[in-house]
Design an enzyme around this catalytic site. Structure first.
Site, short mmCIF file in Angstrom:
data_model
loop_
_atom_site.label_atom_id
_atom_site.label_comp_id
_atom_site.label_asym_id
_atom_site.label_seq_id
_atom_site.Cartn_x
_atom_site.Cartn_y
_atom_site.Cartn_z
N HIS A 106 -4.06 9.78 -6.88
CA HIS A 106 -3.79 8.04 -6.77
C HIS A 106 -3.59 7.04 -7.84
CE1 HIS A 106 -1.71 10.16 -3.01
NE2 HIS A 106 -2.79 9.69 -2.05
N HIS A 180 1.44 5.52 2.26
CA HIS A 180 0.32 6.56 2.64
C HIS A 180 -0.24 5.61 4.08
CE1 HIS A 180 -2.84 9.13 2.08
NE2 HIS A 180 -2.79 9.28 1.44
N GLU A 317 4.64 10.34 2.76
CA GLU A 317 4.42 10.33 1.02
C GLU A 317 5.75 10.61 0.35
OE1 GLU A 317 0.28 10.38 -0.11
OE2 GLU A 317 0.25 12.22 1.63
#
Length: 352
Positions: A106, A180, A317
């Protein structure tokens, strides 16, 4: 109905944060903060018209400053994993933070949910919008290019939450944004998502190694617990004796969607029988990570003083495939200098 604001307190750096509430004509509400451009609450009606907050999250700004689970987060510069925490663009190697077992997850430990954003709201026929923007400077998180970022959330009168991403860099760079949010259609404080049913329009997923980095192969879902082409409860296969499930501790896998990648097309569906709530996912992106909250700590304090636990929510996602920057067979997340990077994801809510 409309857009309202209230203070969300001060960050550790002394920055004033604000909560923005968008409420449509049906009473559905979406609440965001300009700290992190995060989705804090999402109030959705059930089959009897009763509203429940269906996303996991926290009550305070201070908790979002930590937020190890990425509740409601805007993720960037590169969502999901970069293998070996390294990549090349135009023959130059870039090293990014190893924050996930030798990989970069991420964008690093400080993802895009840890920055303040400028906010602007819009009221238009059929919907309410909030636009968050900031400049991510060259080499922030280790990524090249000054990147102008805009993420726009729109709550429509059709009970859709539309997320539009737009970014432009002055150097060739990676752009792979995602959301998310952890959804639980029975209500954020209602326990596990085992009984909630999922459908995913994908014939294959990206098989990974032990560190959850794709090998570059697409694996057919047929005859495996990964097959969601017909709607089924998440609990049915979440602990199956199947190597990819064992590796990830449940579902934490990227699906290769059956879409054209040209516009927001149907990707997935989540259904809660008790409340009757249905969430459909549409996206212009090629992949979607299904993540069942396998690493939520039992007893984690959430909104309204409730205690979350493992698998209390499920994420959808939308994204480029994990490690796509290093795998030639995958659609690349690299964007040329001064070229607009755009994508759209829609979460649409109905009942049945």
């Amino acid at each position: 109905m409309g857009i309202t604001t209230k203070s969300f307190g001060k960050t550790a750096k002394g920055e004033e944060a604000t909560l923005y509430t968008l409420e449509n004509k049906n009473g559905m509400k979406a609440v965001f903060s300009d700290f992190g451009a995060v989705l804090v609450q999402l109030w959705v009606p059930d089959k009897d018209g009763k509203l429940e907050d269906v996303v996991l999250g926290f009550d305070t700004l201070q908790e979002y400053e930590v937020n190890p689970t990425f509740f409601g987060s805007f993720i960037g510069r590169c969502g999901n994993r970069i293998g070996g925490a390294r990549f090349e663009i135009n023959g130059k190697e870039y090293r990014v933070e190893d924050n996930d077992n030798g990989n970069c997850l991420h964008g690093g430990s400080v993802s895009y949910d840890k920055y303040m954003y400028e906010a602007e709201t819009f009221t238009e026929e059929g919907g309410l919008s909030i636009e968050f923007s900031r400049l991510s400077p060259d080499m922030e998180q280790g990524f090249p290019g000054n990147l102008d970022i805009t993420v726009t959330y729109t709550l429509t009168d059709e009970n859709e939450l539309v997320i539009e991403y737009l970014a432009v860099s002055d150097k060739d760079t990676i752009v792979n944004f995602t959301n998310h949010s952890y959804f639980n259609l029975a209500g954020h404080d209602s326990g596990t998502i085992y009984d909630q049913e999922v459908m995913i329009d994908a014939d294959a997923f990206t098989i990974t190694d032990a560190k959850l980095i794709p090998t570059g192969e697409l694996t057919d879902v047929t005859g495996t617990p990964m097959d969601f082409r017909v709607r089924k409860p998440l609990g049915e296969g979440i602990d199956a004796d199947y190597a990819p499930i064992r590796q990830a501790g449940g579902y934490d896998h990227n699906y290769a969607l059956n879409n054209t990648r040209e516009e927001a097309e149907f990707a997935a569906e989540l259904y809660d029988k008790k409340s009757g709530r249905v969430m459909e996912v549409y996206t212009s992106l090629p992949g979607m990570q299904l993540y069942t909250g396998n690493f939520i700590r039992d007893g984690l304090k959430g909104k309204d003083g409730c205690a979350y636990g493992r698998r209390a929510g499920v994420c959808f996602e939308t994204q480029f495939f994990p490690d796509a920057v290093n795998i030639k067979g995958f659609q690349s997340p690299v964007v040329k200098a001064y070229q607009e990077a755009e994508s759209i994801t829609v979460y649409k809510f109905t009942v049945e």
